[in-house]
Motif scaffolding. Structure first.
Motif, PDB file in Angstrom:
ATOM      1  N   LYS A  21       0.843  -1.183   0.000  1.00 42.25           N
ATOM      2  CA  LYS A  21       0.000   0.000   0.000  1.00 42.25           C
ATOM      3  C   LYS A  21       0.884   1.240   0.000  1.00 42.25           C
ATOM      4  CE  LYS A  21      -2.430   1.670   3.454  1.00 42.25           C
ATOM      5  NZ  LYS A  21      -3.241   1.524   4.650  1.00 42.25           N
ATOM      6  N   ALA A  22       0.696   2.060  -1.009  1.00 35.24           N
ATOM      7  CA  ALA A  22       1.514   3.265  -1.087  1.00 35.24           C
ATOM      8  C   ALA A  22       1.024   4.287  -0.080  1.00 35.24           C
ATOM      9  CB  ALA A  22       1.461   3.857  -2.487  1.00 35.24           C
ATOM     10  N   TRP A  23       1.905   5.110   0.353  1.00 36.67           N
ATOM     11  CA  TRP A  23       1.607   6.148   1.312  1.00 36.67           C
ATOM     12  C   TRP A  23       0.521   7.048   0.762  1.00 36.67           C
ATOM     13  CZ3 TRP A  23       4.448  11.247   1.848  1.00 36.67           C
ATOM     14  CH2 TRP A  23       4.062  11.893   3.018  1.00 36.67           C
ATOM     15  N   SER A  24      -0.657   6.877   1.280  1.00 33.49           N
ATOM     16  CA  SER A  24      -1.809   7.725   1.010  1.00 33.49           C
ATOM     17  C   SER A  24      -2.183   7.887  -0.464  1.00 33.49           C
ATOM     18  CB  SER A  24      -1.628   9.101   1.637  1.00 33.49           C
ATOM     19  OG  SER A  24      -0.613   9.811   0.966  1.00 33.49           O
ATOM     20  N   LYS A  46      -5.328  21.867  11.268  1.00 29.61           N
ATOM     21  CA  LYS A  46      -4.136  21.825  10.422  1.00 29.61           C
ATOM     22  C   LYS A  46      -4.546  21.451   9.005  1.00 29.61           C
ATOM     23  CE  LYS A  46      -0.182  18.874  10.029  1.00 29.61           C
ATOM     24  NZ  LYS A  46       0.575  17.808  10.666  1.00 29.61           N
ATOM     25  N   ILE A  47      -3.817  21.965   8.034  1.00 34.49           N
ATOM     26  CA  ILE A  47      -4.085  21.635   6.633  1.00 34.49           C
ATOM     27  C   ILE A  47      -2.813  21.092   6.017  1.00 34.49           C
ATOM     28  CG2 ILE A  47      -4.713  22.563   4.385  1.00 34.49           C
ATOM     29  CD1 ILE A  47      -7.006  22.809   6.158  1.00 34.49           C
ATOM     30  N   GLU A  48      -2.927  19.952   5.338  1.00 31.29           N
ATOM     31  CA  GLU A  48      -1.805  19.448   4.529  1.00 31.29           C
ATOM     32  C   GLU A  48      -2.255  19.513   3.079  1.00 31.29           C
ATOM     33  OE1 GLU A  48       0.452  15.903   6.253  1.00 31.29           O
ATOM     34  OE2 GLU A  48      -1.534  15.706   7.121  1.00 31.29           O
ATOM     35  N   TRP A  49      -1.746  20.520   2.373  1.00 34.87           N
ATOM     36  CA  TRP A  49      -2.211  20.757   1.002  1.00 34.87           C
ATOM     37  C   TRP A  49      -1.306  20.029   0.022  1.00 34.87           C
ATOM     38  CZ3 TRP A  49      -6.888  22.197   1.036  1.00 34.87           C
ATOM     39  CH2 TRP A  49      -7.498  22.700  -0.119  1.00 34.87           C
ATOM     40  N   ILE A  50      -1.282  18.701   0.096  1.00 36.78           N
ATOM     41  CA  ILE A  50      -0.270  17.939  -0.632  1.00 36.78           C
ATOM     42  C   ILE A  50      -0.892  16.977  -1.637  1.00 36.78           C
ATOM     43  CG2 ILE A  50       1.493  18.035   1.167  1.00 36.78           C
ATOM     44  CD1 ILE A  50       0.497  15.300   2.127  1.00 36.78           C
ATOM     45  N   HIS A  57      -7.220  18.522   8.927  1.00 38.09           N
ATOM     46  CA  HIS A  57      -7.294  18.026  10.301  1.00 38.09           C
ATOM     47  C   HIS A  57      -8.325  18.843  11.067  1.00 38.09           C
ATOM     48  CE1 HIS A  57      -3.413  15.643  10.186  1.00 38.09           C
ATOM     49  NE2 HIS A  57      -3.413  16.296   9.038  1.00 38.09           N
ATOM     50  N   MET A  71      -8.709  13.346  10.814  1.00 44.07           N
ATOM     51  CA  MET A  71      -8.085  13.864   9.597  1.00 44.07           C
ATOM     52  C   MET A  71      -8.888  13.369   8.396  1.00 44.07           C
ATOM     53  SD  MET A  71      -4.418  11.924  10.081  1.00 44.07           S
ATOM     54  CE  MET A  71      -3.783  12.237   8.438  1.00 44.07           C
ATOM     55  N   ARG A 109      -5.905   6.101  15.207  1.00 48.64           N
ATOM     56  CA  ARG A 109      -4.522   6.395  15.555  1.00 48.64           C
ATOM     57  C   ARG A 109      -3.785   6.743  14.280  1.00 48.64           C
ATOM     58  NH1 ARG A 109      -5.117   2.268  19.392  1.00 48.64           N
ATOM     59  NH2 ARG A 109      -4.577   0.762  17.832  1.00 48.64           N
ATOM     60  N   PRO A 110      -3.084   7.825  14.247  1.00 47.59           N
ATOM     61  CA  PRO A 110      -2.906   8.853  15.259  1.00 47.59           C
ATOM     62  C   PRO A 110      -4.127   9.754  15.404  1.00 47.59           C
ATOM     63  CG  PRO A 110      -1.819   9.496  13.261  1.00 47.59           C
ATOM     64  CD  PRO A 110      -2.350   8.133  13.003  1.00 47.59           C
ATOM     65  N   ALA A 111      -5.016   9.726  14.395  1.00 43.60           N
ATOM     66  CA  ALA A 111      -6.278  10.464  14.477  1.00 43.60           C
ATOM     67  C   ALA A 111      -7.298   9.629  13.724  1.00 43.60           C
ATOM     68  CB  ALA A 111      -6.140  11.852  13.829  1.00 43.60           C
ATOM     69  N   LYS A 113      -9.690   8.696  10.832  1.00 43.31           N
ATOM     70  CA  LYS A 113      -9.533   9.097   9.438  1.00 43.31           C
ATOM     71  C   LYS A 113     -10.827   8.926   8.684  1.00 43.31           C
ATOM     72  CE  LYS A 113      -4.649   8.252   8.925  1.00 43.31           C
ATOM     73  NZ  LYS A 113      -3.580   7.402   8.415  1.00 43.31           N
TER      74      LYS A 113
END
Lengths: 146, 189
Positions: A21-24, A46-50, A57, A71, A109-111, A113
């Motif tokens: 499984k690839a990261w996200s 928090k925002i991860e604009w990636i 978050h 998240m 964990r960690p939040a 999803k």
């Protein structure tokens, strides 16, 4: 002889890569449960604009006044931009409501999803924030879904 | 040590440019693509030299001629590969620094550098004696084989950094957590 080794190697590689499984980056059904819809109300923390998926978050308010960290996965930054939202639309502390589907592991964990389908601002503005064509349910949130 | 590495990575992560690069619409993809293309250039040239010493490529061309001609593209590729590699780390510092694969890759890079250093010294000292031989002497062949093995493993580890099985944000066995250098109660990145 070398040919046989090569074939074995190729089979081994394919066998392993199937379960990787690839990261996200994934299809909807690989990570999220279409039978576990959630409605999350809270403040942006928090925002991860990636790429390949943006993450928002949230501190989701519980009935007893406490908060739970969530998240929420959105489409690509580019998809969201075309839907009418960028990172500056969601400053930390913004009140939003997100509807979506919780992750299959439900591990929190960690939040906790979830895959976000749509996002409602305090002024009532509604934006489709998911990815189409990834196997996500056709739930009417995506205006382009036919 | 792990705390130091974590502090350094978290400090990098606090940089505006680190976030800008990671969140850019296209720049991160360009950097990543350039890293892969230039590593192909660099390692492609390197492997040809290694294969020449092992006797599998251009056996009728003097080894010093093969090495001399491929040196420029190899170094150009190598330089761009290193620069883009540093940028990739800079864009996602904490997760990379706590990646089991990145840590293995880093050790392998050191091993490859030492191997290359010794290899060049031996080659300079002795190349005149065997330049036109089909195969280099045994010790140089060993160095050439090691060079190929190290770099293949480095590329594999680099590719595996993308996978999240051993990420600190998930519950990990104590052994994995120790190797990855997870800090108890660390912030979520």
């Amino acid at each position: 002889m070398p040919k046989r080794y090569l074939a074995l190697l190729a089979i081994g590689f394919l066998a392993i890569s199937g379960s990787w499984k690839a990261w996200s980056h994934h299809a909807f059904s690989a990570e999220f449960d279409k039978d576990a819809p959630v409605t999350l109300r809270g403040k942006v923390t928090k925002i991860e604009w990636i790429n390949p998926h943006a993450w928002i978050h949230l501190a989701v308010e519980q009935e007893d006044g406490s908060t739970v960290a969530w998240m929420v996965e959105g489409g690509t930054p580019n998809t969201l931009l075309r839907a009418g939202v960028n990172k500056n639309s969601l400053p930390i502390g913004t009140d939003i409501v997100v509807r979506g589907y919780q992750s299959k592991d439900a591990a929190c964990r960690p939040a906790c999803k979830a895959n976000g389908r749509d996002l409602v601002f305090a002024d009532g503005r509604r934006i489709f924030m998911g990815s189409s064509g990834t196997g996500a349910p056709k739930d009417g949130y995506d205006p382009r879904d036919k | 040590m792990n705390q130091l590495i974590y502090n350094f990575a978290a400090w990098l992560d606090s940089h505006r440019w680190s976030t800008l690069l990671h969140e850019s619409f296209y720049m991160y993809n360009w950097v990543e693509t350039t890293h892969v293309l230039t590593l192909m250039l660099s390692l492609g040239m390197l492997f040809l030299v290694d294969l020449r010493l092992l006797g599998y490529a251009f056996p009728d061309v003097p080894a010093s001629a093969v090495a001399g001609r491929l040196k420029l593209p190899m170094l150009v590729g190598f330089t761009l590969m290193v620069v883009t590699g540093l940028l990739l780390f800079y864009a996602i510092p904490v997760r990379s620094a706590q990646s089991v694969w990145f840590r293995i890759k880093f050790l392998l890079l050191i091993a490859a550098a030492i191997n290359a250093f010794l290899f060049h010294r031996r080659m300079r000292e002795s190349v005149a004696a065997w330049d036109t031989d089909q195969r280099a002497p045994r010790r140089l062949r060993a160095a050439a084989a090691l060079s190929i093995i190290f770099w293949v493993l480095i590329v594999i580890c680099g590719r595996l950094i993308a996978y999240n099985w051993f990420d600190c944000e998930y519950d990990q066995p104590a052994f994995v957590s120790a190797v990855a250098g997870c800090i108890a109660g660390q912030e979520l990145y």
